[in-house]
Design a protein around this motif. Structure first.
Motif, short mmCIF file in Angstrom:
data_model
loop_
_atom_site.label_atom_id
_atom_site.label_comp_id
_atom_site.label_asym_id
_atom_site.label_seq_id
_atom_site.Cartn_x
_atom_site.Cartn_y
_atom_site.Cartn_z
N ALA A 95 -15.90 -38.43 5.79
CA ALA A 95 -16.25 -37.37 4.85
C ALA A 95 -15.75 -37.70 3.44
N LEU A 96 -14.54 -38.23 3.35
CA LEU A 96 -13.98 -38.58 2.04
C LEU A 96 -14.79 -39.68 1.36
N GLU A 97 -15.19 -40.69 2.13
CA GLU A 97 -15.96 -41.80 1.58
C GLU A 97 -17.28 -41.30 0.99
N LYS A 98 -17.96 -40.44 1.73
CA LYS A 98 -19.24 -39.90 1.24
C LYS A 98 -19.04 -39.04 0.00
N ALA A 99 -18.06 -38.15 0.05
CA ALA A 99 -17.87 -37.20 -1.05
C ALA A 99 -17.37 -37.89 -2.31
N GLN A 100 -16.39 -38.80 -2.17
CA GLN A 100 -15.78 -39.41 -3.34
C GLN A 100 -16.59 -40.56 -3.92
N LYS A 101 -17.12 -41.41 -3.07
CA LYS A 101 -17.76 -42.64 -3.56
C LYS A 101 -19.28 -42.53 -3.65
N THR A 102 -19.90 -41.87 -2.69
CA THR A 102 -21.36 -41.83 -2.68
C THR A 102 -21.91 -40.68 -3.50
N TYR A 103 -21.42 -39.46 -3.26
CA TYR A 103 -21.97 -38.28 -3.93
C TYR A 103 -21.13 -37.79 -5.09
N ARG A 104 -19.88 -38.25 -5.18
CA ARG A 104 -18.98 -37.83 -6.26
C ARG A 104 -19.00 -36.31 -6.42
N SER A 105 -18.79 -35.65 -5.31
CA SER A 105 -18.86 -34.18 -5.27
C SER A 105 -17.66 -33.64 -4.51
N ASP A 106 -16.91 -32.77 -5.13
CA ASP A 106 -15.71 -32.20 -4.52
C ASP A 106 -16.10 -31.08 -3.58
N ILE A 107 -16.42 -31.43 -2.34
CA ILE A 107 -16.83 -30.44 -1.34
C ILE A 107 -15.64 -29.88 -0.58
N PHE A 108 -14.44 -30.33 -0.90
CA PHE A 108 -13.25 -29.92 -0.17
C PHE A 108 -12.44 -28.84 -0.89
N GLY A 109 -12.76 -28.59 -2.14
CA GLY A 109 -12.00 -27.60 -2.90
C GLY A 109 -10.72 -28.16 -3.49
N PHE A 110 -10.64 -29.49 -3.67
CA PHE A 110 -9.45 -30.08 -4.27
C PHE A 110 -9.23 -29.57 -5.69
N GLY A 111 -10.32 -29.33 -6.42
CA GLY A 111 -10.19 -28.86 -7.79
C GLY A 111 -9.44 -27.55 -7.87
N GLU A 112 -9.78 -26.62 -7.00
CA GLU A 112 -9.09 -25.33 -6.98
C GLU A 112 -7.64 -25.51 -6.59
N LEU A 113 -7.39 -26.47 -5.71
CA LEU A 113 -6.02 -26.76 -5.27
C LEU A 113 -5.16 -27.21 -6.45
N PHE A 114 -5.68 -28.13 -7.25
CA PHE A 114 -4.93 -28.61 -8.41
C PHE A 114 -4.86 -27.55 -9.50
N ARG A 115 -5.90 -26.75 -9.62
CA ARG A 115 -5.89 -25.69 -10.63
C ARG A 115 -4.73 -24.72 -10.41
N ARG A 116 -4.45 -24.42 -9.14
CA ARG A 116 -3.37 -23.49 -8.82
C ARG A 116 -1.99 -24.12 -9.00
N HIS A 117 -1.86 -25.41 -8.66
CA HIS A 117 -0.55 -26.05 -8.69
C HIS A 117 -0.22 -26.74 -10.00
N TYR A 118 -1.27 -27.22 -10.70
CA TYR A 118 -1.07 -27.92 -11.96
C TYR A 118 -2.08 -27.40 -12.99
N PRO A 119 -1.93 -26.16 -13.42
CA PRO A 119 -2.95 -25.55 -14.29
C PRO A 119 -3.18 -26.28 -15.61
N SER A 120 -2.14 -26.76 -16.26
CA SER A 120 -2.33 -27.43 -17.56
C SER A 120 -3.04 -28.77 -17.39
N GLN A 121 -2.63 -29.57 -16.39
CA GLN A 121 -3.29 -30.84 -16.14
C GLN A 121 -4.74 -30.64 -15.71
N TRP A 122 -4.97 -29.59 -14.95
CA TRP A 122 -6.34 -29.29 -14.50
C TRP A 122 -7.25 -28.97 -15.68
#
Length: 206
Positions: free
Chosen positions: A143-170
């Protein structure tokens, strides 16, 4: 899902099977073949069954599922029914490098074994658990290979994860999140426990 920061979504992908020989020509049947990946409202690709299972592991949504894995030292297979599982995702930014630790814990009951081994033997149980953990990690990696390398689409919600823990870097990378997401190092840690090996110690011969 599309309204989130990642602008991605995943939906079940269904195909329609044509009528089989000996059945009416207008008789068809839908069947599940994987998941459709949507990005900014458009279909960008598909995940097969294995990658879909990996997606569900990372999103903590593999409930009442059955999966089959190999067992070391045997040509047979082991089928397990997931009775309980939990996935914890831990984001980290260190020296400018973004990473996620995925901790997956699963408890399962044995449904079937074609290994020919003694399912009550502690060593057999250990090998079965190792095989199950490897199968889970392989599906997650798919799943990671397809999402990160092939489709370049964050289907796991990692963005929201970083937004909550590292708001300024996000906020600094939000507009180019897919570029950052594609380079995230994801470390997968799997722990599987076989709780109930069954009421008999006879395996189906391979």
């Amino acid at each position: 899902m599309l309204s989130g920061a990642e602008s991605t979504a995943v939906l079940p992908y269904i195909q329609v099977r044509r009528s089989q020989p000996g059945t009416p020509s207008n008789q068809t049947s839908p069947y599940f073949v994987g998941s459709a990946v949507l990005k900014e409202g458009r279909l960008v690709g598909l995940l097969d069954i294995q990658a879909t299972r990996g997606l569900l592991w990372l999103k903590n949504e593999n409930k009442d599922a059955i999966f089959t894995s190999d067992i070391a030292g045997s040509k047979g297979k082991v089928s397990m029914w997931i009775i309980n599982h939990h996935t914890t995702l831990v984001p980290l930014i260190r020296e400018g490098k973004w990473s996620v630790d995925a901790h997956i814990e699963s408890k399962s009951n044995l449904l079937q074994s074609t290994s020919g081994g003694d399912v009550m033997d502690p060593e057999w149980i250990r090998r079965a658990e190792m095989g199950a953990s490897e199968e889970i990690e392989n599906s997650v990696r798919s799943a990671l290979e397809k999402a990160q390398k092939t489709y370049r689409s964050d289907i796991f919600g990692f963005g929201e994860l970083f937004r909550r823990h590292y708001p300024s870097q996000w906020r600094a990378v939000q507009k180019n999140w897919n570029d950052v997401f594609s380079g995230i190092d994801v470390r997968v840690h799997v722990r599987t426990r076989l709780k109930r090996p069954g009421v008999t110690n006879d395996s189906i011969p391979y």
